[in-house]
Design an enzyme around this catalytic site. Structure first.
Site, mmCIF file in Angstrom:
data_model
loop_
_atom_site.group_PDB
_atom_site.id
_atom_site.type_symbol
_atom_site.label_atom_id
_atom_site.label_comp_id
_atom_site.label_asym_id
_atom_site.label_seq_id
_atom_site.Cartn_x
_atom_site.Cartn_y
_atom_site.Cartn_z
ATOM 1 N N HIS A 33 -4.348 -11.629 2.093
ATOM 2 C CA HIS A 33 -4.931 -10.427 1.796
ATOM 3 C C HIS A 33 -4.705 -10.443 0.221
ATOM 4 O O HIS A 33 -4.611 -9.320 -0.401
ATOM 5 C CB HIS A 33 -4.102 -9.188 2.409
ATOM 6 C CG HIS A 33 -4.306 -9.017 3.609
ATOM 7 N ND1 HIS A 33 -5.261 -7.966 4.202
ATOM 8 C CD2 HIS A 33 -3.690 -9.403 4.697
ATOM 9 C CE1 HIS A 33 -5.157 -8.192 5.362
ATOM 10 N NE2 HIS A 33 -4.049 -8.978 5.854
ATOM 11 N N HIS B 249 4.944 -2.418 3.475
ATOM 12 C CA HIS B 249 5.889 -3.044 4.476
ATOM 13 C C HIS B 249 5.989 -2.495 5.929
ATOM 14 O O HIS B 249 5.973 -1.245 5.742
ATOM 15 C CB HIS B 249 7.326 -3.064 3.882
ATOM 16 C CG HIS B 249 8.524 -3.641 4.854
ATOM 17 N ND1 HIS B 249 8.144 -4.376 5.650
ATOM 18 C CD2 HIS B 249 9.797 -3.175 4.703
ATOM 19 C CE1 HIS B 249 9.578 -4.712 6.422
ATOM 20 N NE2 HIS B 249 10.426 -4.006 5.841
ATOM 21 N N ASN C 90 -5.448 -2.946 10.004
ATOM 22 C CA ASN C 90 -6.624 -3.919 9.709
ATOM 23 C C ASN C 90 -7.887 -3.160 10.039
ATOM 24 O O ASN C 90 -7.748 -1.973 10.914
ATOM 25 C CB ASN C 90 -6.690 -5.272 10.553
ATOM 26 C CG ASN C 90 -5.816 -6.440 9.731
ATOM 27 O OD1 ASN C 90 -5.372 -5.985 8.680
ATOM 28 N ND2 ASN C 90 -5.349 -7.329 10.425
ATOM 29 N N TYR D 99 7.477 -8.908 5.461
ATOM 30 C CA TYR D 99 6.851 -8.158 4.119
ATOM 31 C C TYR D 99 7.963 -7.940 2.978
ATOM 32 O O TYR D 99 7.506 -8.072 1.958
ATOM 33 C CB TYR D 99 6.364 -6.795 4.568
ATOM 34 C CG TYR D 99 4.988 -7.085 5.471
ATOM 35 C CD1 TYR D 99 3.835 -6.734 4.863
ATOM 36 C CD2 TYR D 99 5.006 -7.707 6.714
ATOM 37 C CE1 TYR D 99 2.593 -6.850 5.204
ATOM 38 C CE2 TYR D 99 3.820 -7.659 7.495
ATOM 39 C CZ TYR D 99 2.570 -7.342 6.645
ATOM 40 O OH TYR D 99 1.615 -7.904 7.396
HETATM 41 FE FE1 HDE Z 1 0.204 -8.859 7.171
HETATM 42 N N1 HDE Z 1 0.985 -9.833 5.648
HETATM 43 N N2 HDE Z 1 1.484 -10.125 8.435
HETATM 44 N N3 HDE Z 1 -0.636 -8.261 9.002
HETATM 45 N N4 HDE Z 1 -0.972 -7.649 6.078
HETATM 46 C C1 HDE Z 1 0.869 -9.393 4.228
HETATM 47 O O1 HDE Z 1 2.455 -9.030 2.836
HETATM 48 C C2 HDE Z 1 2.311 -10.893 8.038
HETATM 49 C C3 HDE Z 1 -0.588 -8.813 10.147
HETATM 50 C C4 HDE Z 1 -1.807 -6.855 6.588
HETATM 51 O O2 HDE Z 1 -2.866 -4.805 0.725
HETATM 52 C C5 HDE Z 1 1.858 -10.310 3.581
HETATM 53 O O3 HDE Z 1 2.498 -7.891 0.897
HETATM 54 C C6 HDE Z 1 2.946 -11.534 8.995
HETATM 55 C C7 HDE Z 1 -1.261 -7.866 11.180
HETATM 56 C C8 HDE Z 1 -2.231 -6.231 5.279
HETATM 57 O O4 HDE Z 1 -0.709 -5.239 0.064
HETATM 58 C C9 HDE Z 1 2.739 -11.024 4.301
HETATM 59 C C10 HDE Z 1 2.001 -11.254 10.308
HETATM 60 C C11 HDE Z 1 -1.781 -6.991 10.529
HETATM 61 C C12 HDE Z 1 -1.843 -6.733 4.309
HETATM 62 C C13 HDE Z 1 2.083 -10.725 5.663
HETATM 63 C C14 HDE Z 1 1.285 -10.415 9.812
HETATM 64 C C15 HDE Z 1 -1.442 -7.202 8.731
HETATM 65 C C16 HDE Z 1 -0.682 -7.552 4.764
HETATM 66 C C17 HDE Z 1 1.162 -10.963 2.034
HETATM 67 C C18 HDE Z 1 2.161 -11.619 11.698
HETATM 68 C C19 HDE Z 1 -2.833 -5.842 10.769
HETATM 69 C C20 HDE Z 1 -2.089 -6.373 3.041
HETATM 70 C C21 HDE Z 1 1.192 -9.976 1.028
HETATM 71 C C22 HDE Z 1 3.611 -11.259 12.328
HETATM 72 C C23 HDE Z 1 -1.930 -4.728 11.549
HETATM 73 C C24 HDE Z 1 -1.161 -5.355 2.283
HETATM 74 C C25 HDE Z 1 2.215 -8.887 1.378
HETATM 75 C C26 HDE Z 1 -1.535 -5.035 0.976
HETATM 76 C C27 HDE Z 1 -0.069 -8.524 3.991
HETATM 77 C C28 HDE Z 1 2.583 -11.133 6.803
HETATM 78 C C29 HDE Z 1 0.077 -9.839 10.580
HETATM 79 C C30 HDE Z 1 -2.009 -6.456 7.782
HETATM 80 C C31 HDE Z 1 2.869 -12.207 3.970
HETATM 81 C C32 HDE Z 1 4.172 -12.613 9.272
HETATM 82 C C33 HDE Z 1 -1.256 -7.780 12.667
HETATM 83 C C34 HDE Z 1 -3.300 -4.838 5.453
HETATM 84 O O5 HDE Z 1 4.131 -10.154 4.160
#
Ligand code: HDE
Length: 755
Positions: free
Chosen positions: A128, A392, A200, A415
């Site tokens: 992202h 988060h 999402n 997060y």
């Molecule tokens: Fe994320 N995801 N994610 N994700 N995610 C990040 O956090 C993560 C997942 C989503 O505009 C990171 O600050 C793991 C699902 C959005 O700042 C990180 C898993 C969904 C955004 C991270 C998922 C999301 C992130 C990268 C699997 C939809 C952007 C930078 C368990 C429900 C937020 C950050 C923004 C961002 C980890 C799966 C949505 C690395 C480990 C499912 C919208 O922390």
């Protein structure tokens, strides 16, 4: 006799009785008083609480304004200074021993300027990375009050929000309109603390367990040897992974569909994906899934258009969001919930609610609206706000709790962790965009980039030295209390439940819910993506996955790839379609749509004026396109061209209108055919106009013409009697019909579908 002791005694007494200290736990929410404090640090008498026990206000000890006045502090006074506030007389020349001499090491201004520049970048988000944000407000309808005690969901409460939309795979500088899932993350600054809904634009996810996240992301990111391709899923490692790991099938099918290339962030749905648990004032619990429903409807680009935009305007979505807000066309979404009884098995109609690759069709559990979000303010500084915002899933408020979805569990861990790398330490909640609007009184101290000046001497509990402050709250004082959910008994295992094993029924439901034209887009997307893979074995394996979803899908893709279509290896699931998943068939508001009006100095300029006014009146954006930049006509009827034949491309417009025959300008500078000669063309056409019209036609956009504008259609290969081509006597008559066509987003009849 001792005044300090006297004050201390008074405070101790007041805490035991009808204390006034914590009366403002939550404004407007009277509650019982906090527990009496009797902390065991005898024999020393407790000191009186410090005048300000209200937590880490970012105040300057020297009395300089900070906080809300931060911008003023960052930039005040008219004179250029260094970071210490010392005025500078020159910032263009290094300090040298003579004008041609060596630069001196003692140039502290040079050193400071370059040092700061060297450190301007922070690590981009690992996923992202590319995003766009906006501020707004969330207005609660109060309809969720029976299922949650969350204060911001009570009737008529308004809560400030910040939203960040994003693509997932590409780097910070990648193009907006690539095929990808989009992030839709919302920060609610509620009076009970920050609530982040980090969702999402697709209701399901690739994986069922967070431990697979590094795998799916490594597979989707550019190949590690050459770091290509950028922001694409059309490559071997991605398809290798998703064809082997069939729980990804549902999500993959979703973003091979039109949702993978949204027309605009303003026209996307958002989903919390996981099942959450809401808790009401009586302690009753309900399982829910969160949905954002855009007021403008859900609309997408077509693939050819999306690819052209990547070159023409890689910032297409970012620009669209900012322009709409600046123009006052504020995008709005309704927040809704699907509710499910909180039964011990946590399933609904046979669907396991803890499996994030599953969704619940709206026909089985309708989305009930609970509030309206309006985005009405662009960020003032991209870095400070959009880049530094830290979401988060663990930022929760009372009344909203998590479930045991194993994907959510991993996210609760991830997060916070990622922000430490990205934002340089544990104090990122103090960054202006992340600061809660509720009072903060934590006992977290020190660390990198600490900007708060904490008061008091006792950042620990229990204490008596700070008069017992801060106090813990009870459930009736908005304390966050985890729901005492019964944990199923069992042995420690690295296993998924049996109910997570079906990877094909839900994808099949999605496929069956698509209209013919959407199915054709999906088949085209698979042919494109798999056609970009080098390994034949990956194509063959993916066809097997598709055969298990639907034979028509598999046959269509196999034909495009020139491969045989395999037979399914599982029985095809008997599922009902969910019409709510299709984007085709409704009519929607046209606010913020962009209308290109092509004209020439001898075109119907009065007609263009009238159409422009009508376009603006309808809340849409008119862009006048002329052979060159500058002004058309003179006096009161003069028109300014916003685009020339050189700068205009069809992809910018939702509909194209021709106000009179376009100028013939094929020998204008820069216009050459493939052999470098002036482009061969019909006498009545300009190749740039031909191209624009042909693209608009191919992409299913409404095209209108009057006052002889229709003469340009034939040269561009656009039949004047084709669906969605409007020829009428006046510009306003043309616009009226075009506006109706825009309500269904595209002229769907133009797309071929298989019989
Ligand atoms: Fe994320 N995801 N994610 N994700 N995610 C990040 O956090 C993560 C997942 C989503 O505009 C990171 O600050 C793991 C699902 C959005 O700042 C990180 C898993 C969904 C955004 C991270 C998922 C999301 C992130 C990268 C699997 C939809 C952007 C930078 C368990 C429900 C937020 C950050 C923004 C961002 C980890 C799966 C949505 C690395 C480990 C499912 C919208 O922390």
């Amino acid at each position: 006799a001792n005044p300090v002791k006297r004050a201390a005694k008074k405070i101790t007494e007041s805490l035991q009785g009808d204390a006034s200290a914590p009366a403002d736990w939550i404004p407007g929410r009277p509650g019982p008083q906090p527990p009496t404090v009797a902390e065991p640090t005898e024999p020393r008498e407790p000191l009186p609480p410090k005048p300000d026990q209200s937590g880490p206000d970012t105040v300057s000890p020297t009395g300089q304004p900070t906080g809300a006045d931060q911008a003023r502090v960052a930039q005040s006074g008219s004179y250029l200074t260094n970071a210490q506030g010392t005025r500078l007389y020159d910032t263009d020349h290094s300090l040298k021993a003579g004008p041609r001499g060596p630069v001196l090491l003692q140039d502290h201004h040079l050193r400071e300027k370059i040092m700061h520049f060297d450190h301007e970048r922070i690590p981009e988000r690992v996923v992202h990375a590319r995003g766009a944000g906006a501020h707004g407000v969330f207005q609660s309808y109060g309809t969720a009050s029976s299922v949650t005690k969350a204060g911001f969901l009570a009737p008529d409460v308004e809560t400030p929000v910040f939203v960040r939309f994003s693509t997932v795979v590409g780097s910070r500088g990648s193009a907006d309109t690539v095929r990808d899932t989009r992030g839709f993350a919302t920060k609610f600054y509620t009076s009970e603390g920050v609530f982040d809904l980090v969702g999402n634009n697709i209701p399901v996810f690739f994986i069922q367990d967070a431990i697979k996240f590094p795998d799916v992301v490594h597979a989707a990111k550019p190949h590690p040897d050459r770091e290509i391709p950028q922001a694409q899923s059309a490559h071997d490692t991605f398809w290798d992974f998703v064809s082997l790991h069939t729980e990804a099938t549902h999500h993959t099918l979703f973003f091979m569909g039109d949702r993978g290339i949204p027309r605009s962030y303003r026209m996307m749905e958002g989903f919390g994906v996981h099942t959450f648990r809401l808790v009401n004032a009586e302690g009753g619990t309900t399982l829910v899934k969160f949905h954002w429903k855009p007021k403008l409807g859900v609309h997408s680009l077509v693939w050819d258009e999306a690819q052209l935009i990547n070159g023409n305007d890689p910032d297409f979505h970012r620009r669209d969001l900012a322009d709409a807000i600046e123009a006052g066309a504020y995008p709005q979404w309704e927040l809704g919930i699907q509710t499910f009884p909180d039964t011990p098995d946590q399933t609904f109609e046979g669907i396991d609610l803890l499996d994030p690759t599953n969704m619940v069709p709206e026909e089985l559990a309708p989305v009930q609206p609970i509030g309206l979000m309006t985005l009405d303010r662009n960020p003032s500084n991209f870095f400070a706000e959009t880049e530094q915002v830290a979401f988060h899933v663990g930022h929760l408020v009372p009344g909203i709790d998590v479930t045991d979805d194993p994907l959510l569990a991993g996210r609760l861990f991830s997060y916070l962790d990622t922000q430490i790398t990205r934002l340089g330490g544990p104090n990122f909640p103090q960054l202006p965009i992340n600061r809660p609007h509720a009072p903060v009184n934590d006992m977290l101290r020190d660390g990198m980039h600490q900007t708060a000046v904490h008061r008091g001497v006792a950042p620990y509990r229990p204490n008596s030295l700070d008069g017992g402050c801060p106090f813990t709250a009870g459930a009736d004082m908005s304390a966050y209390i985890e729901t005492p959910v019964r944990v199923p008994e069992g042995s420690k295992v690295r296993e998924a439940p049996e109910s997570f094993a079906d990877h094909f029924s839900q994808p099949r439901r999605f496929w069956l819910s698509m209209s013919p034209v959407e199915r054709e887009h999906i088949i085209g997307a698979y042919i494109f993506e798999l056609g970009k893979c080098y390994e034949e074995a990956i194509r063959v394996r993916t066809l097997q996955v598709l055969a298990n979803i639907d034979p028509e899908l598999c046959a269509g893709v196999a034909e495009g790839l020139g491969l045989p279509a395999p037979e399914p290896t599982v029985p095809l699931a008997d599922v009902e379609p969910s019409p709510a998943l299709s984007q085709v068939g409704g009519t929607w508001p046209v606010d913020g749509r962009v209308i290109g009006i092509l004209t020439a100095p001898d075109g119907d300029l009065d007609g263009v004026h009238a159409v422009r006014d009508a376009v603006l009146e309808a809340g849409m954006v008119p862009l006048v396109v002329a052979p060159t930049g500058g002004t058309l006509g003179s006096g009161a009827g003069a028109l300014t061209a916003q685009r020339s034949y050189v700068t205009a491309r069809s992809v910018e417009f939702d509909a194209v209108l021709l106000a009179g025959p376009p100028a013939v300008g094929g020998d204008a500078p820069g216009v050459r055919d493939g052999r470098g000669a002036p482009a061969a063309r019909q006498a009545s056409s300009d190749p740039r106009v031909d191209q624009l019209l042909a693209e608009a036609f191919r992409h299913g956009k409404a095209i209108g013409a009057w006052a002889g504008g229709e003469t340009a259609l034939a040269a561009a290969g656009v039949p004047a009697d084709a669906p969605g081509v409007v020829v009428a006597g006046s510009g306003t008559a043309v616009l009226e019909r075009v506006r109706e066509l825009l309500g269904s987003h595209r002229v769907w009849e133009r797309f071929t579908t298989r019989p």
